[in-house]
Design a protein around this motif. Structure first.
Motif, PDB file in Angstrom:
ATOM      1  N   SER A  78      19.878  59.044  48.473  1.00 19.16           N
ATOM      2  CA  SER A  78      20.138  60.045  48.076  1.00 19.16           C
ATOM      3  C   SER A  78      22.136  59.940  47.991  1.00 19.16           C
ATOM      4  CB  SER A  78      20.868  61.055  49.604  1.00 19.16           C
ATOM      5  OG  SER A  78      21.426  60.226  50.398  1.00 19.16           O
ATOM      6  N   GLU A  79      22.238  57.595  47.578  1.00 16.63           N
ATOM      7  CA  GLU A  79      23.565  57.249  47.573  1.00 16.63           C
ATOM      8  C   GLU A  79      23.999  57.208  46.202  1.00 16.63           C
ATOM      9  OE1 GLU A  79      24.229  54.357  50.190  1.00 16.63           O
ATOM     10  OE2 GLU A  79      25.084  55.527  51.465  1.00 16.63           O
ATOM     11  N   LEU A  80      24.588  57.411  45.325  1.00 16.38           N
ATOM     12  CA  LEU A  80      24.890  56.837  44.137  1.00 16.38           C
ATOM     13  C   LEU A  80      24.953  55.246  44.323  1.00 16.38           C
ATOM     14  CD1 LEU A  80      25.476  58.493  41.505  1.00 16.38           C
ATOM     15  CD2 LEU A  80      27.935  57.720  42.001  1.00 16.38           C
ATOM     16  N   LYS A  81      24.408  54.933  43.221  1.00 14.39           N
ATOM     17  CA  LYS A  81      24.425  53.426  42.563  1.00 14.39           C
ATOM     18  C   LYS A  81      25.787  53.090  42.113  1.00 14.39           C
ATOM     19  CE  LYS A  81      22.969  49.613  39.699  1.00 14.39           C
ATOM     20  NZ  LYS A  81      21.529  49.678  38.404  1.00 14.39           N
ATOM     21  N   LEU A 102      31.837  60.388  51.052  1.00 16.65           N
ATOM     22  CA  LEU A 102      32.272  61.715  51.621  1.00 16.65           C
ATOM     23  C   LEU A 102      31.495  62.333  51.587  1.00 16.65           C
ATOM     24  CD1 LEU A 102      34.591  63.843  51.560  1.00 16.65           C
ATOM     25  CD2 LEU A 102      33.870  64.483  48.887  1.00 16.65           C
ATOM     26  N   ALA A 103      29.551  62.290  51.419  1.00 15.45           N
ATOM     27  CA  ALA A 103      28.463  62.745  51.230  1.00 15.45           C
ATOM     28  C   ALA A 103      27.650  62.092  52.944  1.00 15.45           C
ATOM     29  CB  ALA A 103      27.610  62.374  50.399  1.00 15.45           C
ATOM     30  N   ARG A 104      28.189  60.875  53.546  1.00 11.97           N
ATOM     31  CA  ARG A 104      28.096  60.858  55.089  1.00 11.97           C
ATOM     32  C   ARG A 104      29.299  61.925  56.122  1.00 11.97           C
ATOM     33  NH1 ARG A 104      27.401  55.283  51.969  1.00 11.97           N
ATOM     34  NH2 ARG A 104      29.704  54.945  52.436  1.00 11.97           N
ATOM     35  N   ASP A 105      29.664  62.485  55.413  1.00 13.84           N
ATOM     36  CA  ASP A 105      31.121  63.303  56.210  1.00 13.84           C
ATOM     37  C   ASP A 105      29.842  64.491  56.974  1.00 13.84           C
ATOM     38  OD1 ASP A 105      32.504  64.620  57.401  1.00 13.84           O
ATOM     39  OD2 ASP A 105      33.963  63.622  56.480  1.00 13.84           O
ATOM     40  N   ILE A 146      28.456  67.452  45.545  1.00 11.54           N
ATOM     41  CA  ILE A 146      29.101  66.734  45.569  1.00 11.54           C
ATOM     42  C   ILE A 146      28.231  66.181  44.380  1.00 11.54           C
ATOM     43  CG2 ILE A 146      28.777  64.597  46.983  1.00 11.54           C
ATOM     44  CD1 ILE A 146      30.805  66.426  49.436  1.00 11.54           C
ATOM     45  N   ALA A 147      26.358  66.987  44.784  1.00 13.11           N
ATOM     46  CA  ALA A 147      25.302  66.522  43.877  1.00 13.11           C
ATOM     47  C   ALA A 147      25.459  66.474  42.632  1.00 13.11           C
ATOM     48  CB  ALA A 147      24.311  66.852  44.697  1.00 13.11           C
ATOM     49  N   GLY A 148      26.405  67.036  41.878  1.00 19.12           N
ATOM     50  CA  GLY A 148      26.457  67.919  41.159  1.00 19.12           C
ATOM     51  C   GLY A 148      27.713  66.711  39.852  1.00 19.12           C
ATOM     52  N   ALA A 149      28.369  66.392  41.431  1.00 24.16           N
ATOM     53  CA  ALA A 149      29.628  65.283  40.309  1.00 24.16           C
ATOM     54  C   ALA A 149      28.893  63.668  40.535  1.00 24.16           C
ATOM     55  CB  ALA A 149      30.628  65.053  41.789  1.00 24.16           C
ATOM     56  N   LYS A 150      28.090  63.704  41.493  1.00 28.19           N
ATOM     57  CA  LYS A 150      26.947  62.102  41.682  1.00 28.19           C
ATOM     58  C   LYS A 150      26.021  62.103  40.291  1.00 28.19           C
ATOM     59  CE  LYS A 150      26.882  61.526  46.523  1.00 28.19           C
ATOM     60  NZ  LYS A 150      25.406  61.020  47.671  1.00 28.19           N
ATOM     61  N   THR A 151      25.353  63.252  39.759  1.00 27.57           N
ATOM     62  CA  THR A 151      24.145  63.287  38.657  1.00 27.57           C
ATOM     63  C   THR A 151      25.552  62.889  37.391  1.00 27.57           C
ATOM     64  OG1 THR A 151      23.374  64.740  39.761  1.00 27.57           O
ATOM     65  CG2 THR A 151      23.221  64.385  37.266  1.00 27.57           C
ATOM     66  N   ALA A 152      26.786  63.688  37.662  1.00 28.60           N
ATOM     67  CA  ALA A 152      27.944  62.952  36.215  1.00 28.60           C
ATOM     68  C   ALA A 152      27.700  61.627  36.207  1.00 28.60           C
ATOM     69  CB  ALA A 152      29.264  64.113  36.414  1.00 28.60           C
ATOM     70  N   LEU A 153      28.262  60.952  37.582  1.00 34.52           N
ATOM     71  CA  LEU A 153      29.063  59.932  37.483  1.00 34.52           C
ATOM     72  C   LEU A 153      27.692  58.682  37.602  1.00 34.52           C
ATOM     73  CD1 LEU A 153      31.240  59.543  41.077  1.00 34.52           C
ATOM     74  CD2 LEU A 153      31.758  58.993  38.578  1.00 34.52           C
ATOM     75  N   GLU A 154      26.331  59.319  37.051  1.00 31.50           N
ATOM     76  CA  GLU A 154      25.072  58.336  37.059  1.00 31.50           C
ATOM     77  C   GLU A 154      25.334  58.758  35.469  1.00 31.50           C
ATOM     78  OE1 GLU A 154      22.754  60.919  38.692  1.00 31.50           O
ATOM     79  OE2 GLU A 154      22.585  59.586  41.180  1.00 31.50           O
ATOM     80  N   SER A 165      22.190  71.900  36.010  1.00 30.12           N
ATOM     81  CA  SER A 165      22.287  72.037  37.765  1.00 30.12           C
ATOM     82  C   SER A 165      23.644  71.076  37.642  1.00 30.12           C
ATOM     83  CB  SER A 165      21.665  71.131  38.564  1.00 30.12           C
ATOM     84  OG  SER A 165      21.567  69.172  37.857  1.00 30.12           O
ATOM     85  N   VAL A 166      24.217  70.539  36.829  1.00 27.44           N
ATOM     86  CA  VAL A 166      25.489  69.767  36.819  1.00 27.44           C
ATOM     87  C   VAL A 166      26.379  70.627  36.650  1.00 27.44           C
ATOM     88  CG1 VAL A 166      27.064  67.820  35.854  1.00 27.44           C
ATOM     89  CG2 VAL A 166      24.984  67.014  36.253  1.00 27.44           C
ATOM     90  N   VAL A 167      26.579  71.848  35.326  1.00 25.21           N
ATOM     91  CA  VAL A 167      27.390  72.487  34.778  1.00 25.21           C
ATOM     92  C   VAL A 167      27.691  73.319  36.044  1.00 25.21           C
ATOM     93  CG1 VAL A 167      27.488  74.426  33.233  1.00 25.21           C
ATOM     94  CG2 VAL A 167      26.705  71.927  32.529  1.00 25.21           C
ATOM     95  N   ARG A 168      26.156  73.808  36.295  1.00 28.14           N
ATOM     96  CA  ARG A 168      26.221  74.665  37.086  1.00 28.14           C
ATOM     97  C   ARG A 168      27.186  74.942  38.329  1.00 28.14           C
ATOM     98  NH1 ARG A 168      23.656  79.429  35.817  1.00 28.14           N
ATOM     99  NH2 ARG A 168      21.587  79.230  33.576  1.00 28.14           N
TER     100      ARG A 168
END
Length: 244
Positions: free
Chosen positions: A4-7, A49-52, A65-73, A107-110
């Motif tokens: 679940s964590e972003l590289k 933030l996701a661990r909060d 947050i999941a959408g932001a992670k995908t965008a950063l990936e 999923s990112v855009v929505r």
């Protein structure tokens, strides 16, 4: 690192660099490297933030947050790809699953766009893979989506349609069409739409997205077409070779 964590380390390319054109290559790689550093900072902040515990108690925030992670990936993949080009590293062209790529983009855009923008995604059944890098395909479609969004300042409908071209030659072709009902283009703008650094946007923005879309399509052995009418919207179609 959990799944679940972003590289956070986006620099995982070999260090050997050819000497030809080194100053330009270093300049390009340096700018992108700095961008990679900023991506790592943002990735680290998102993971924290996701661990909060408060985030797990707010499902809607978790989706954002999941959408932001995908965008950063995707951004990290683009950094690695660009540094590879600057080093003159040539990888074999990959094959992309159009349906999977579009599902991830959706999923990112929505999760990021406002309620005034509607997105419809239609993918034909049992589509073959296409020739091309999956990240490159996603970046191309994202560029088209952002252009469509910018053409509709008051909101509207954007559609993505992926289908097997009925008239395609032996081997097949997949058409990915992104259409909006925005402000459209004049005929003069359409003629120059794919020219590098040509833009109708203010503030020095734009002029890179459509040329990058064209470059991706042509490197994959395909093409890109644009249709537009002032006041009625724009449709851009990626025509990519299918892999059987």
């Amino acid at each position: 690192m959990s799944r679940s964590e972003l590289k956070e380390d986006v620099f995982d390319r070999p260090a050997d660099v050819p000497r030809t054109g080194l100053p330009v290559q270093i300049s390009t790689a340096g700018i992108v490297h700095d961008l990679g550093n900023l991506i790592q900072v943002a990735s680290s902040a998102l993971n924290h933030l996701a661990r909060d515990p408060n985030v797990s108690a707010a499902p809607d925030l978790g989706l954002v947050i999941a959408g932001a992670k995908t965008a950063l990936e995707r951004a990290g993949g683009l950094v690695r790809q660009t540094i590879g080009v600057a080093r003159d590293i040539h990888a074999e062209i990959e094959h992309a699953d159009v349906g999977a790529c579009l599902a991830e983009i959706e999923s990112v855009v929505r999760s990021a766009w406002g309620a005034n923008l509607r997105l419809e995604v239609r993918v034909g059944s049992d589509l073959p893979r296409v020739k091309g890098d999956p990240i490159g395909l996603q970046n191309a479609v994202l560029n088209l989506l952002f252009n469509a969004r910018d053409a509709m300042p008051d909101g509207g409908l954007i559609s993505i349609d992926a289908s097997l071209a009925p008239e395609s030659s032996k081997g097949g072709r997949i058409d990915v069409r992104v259409a909006d009902n925005g402000i459209g283009m004049t005929s003069e703008t359409m003629v120059r739409a794919f020219d590098p650094f040509f833009t109708t946007k203010g503030g020095g923005l734009g002029g890179v997205g459509l040329p990058m879309v064209k470059r991706f399509a042509e490197e994959a052995g395909g093409s890109v077409d644009i249709e537009s009418e002032l006041g009625s919207g724009t449709a851009v179609t990626l025509r990519l070779p299918a892999i059987r």
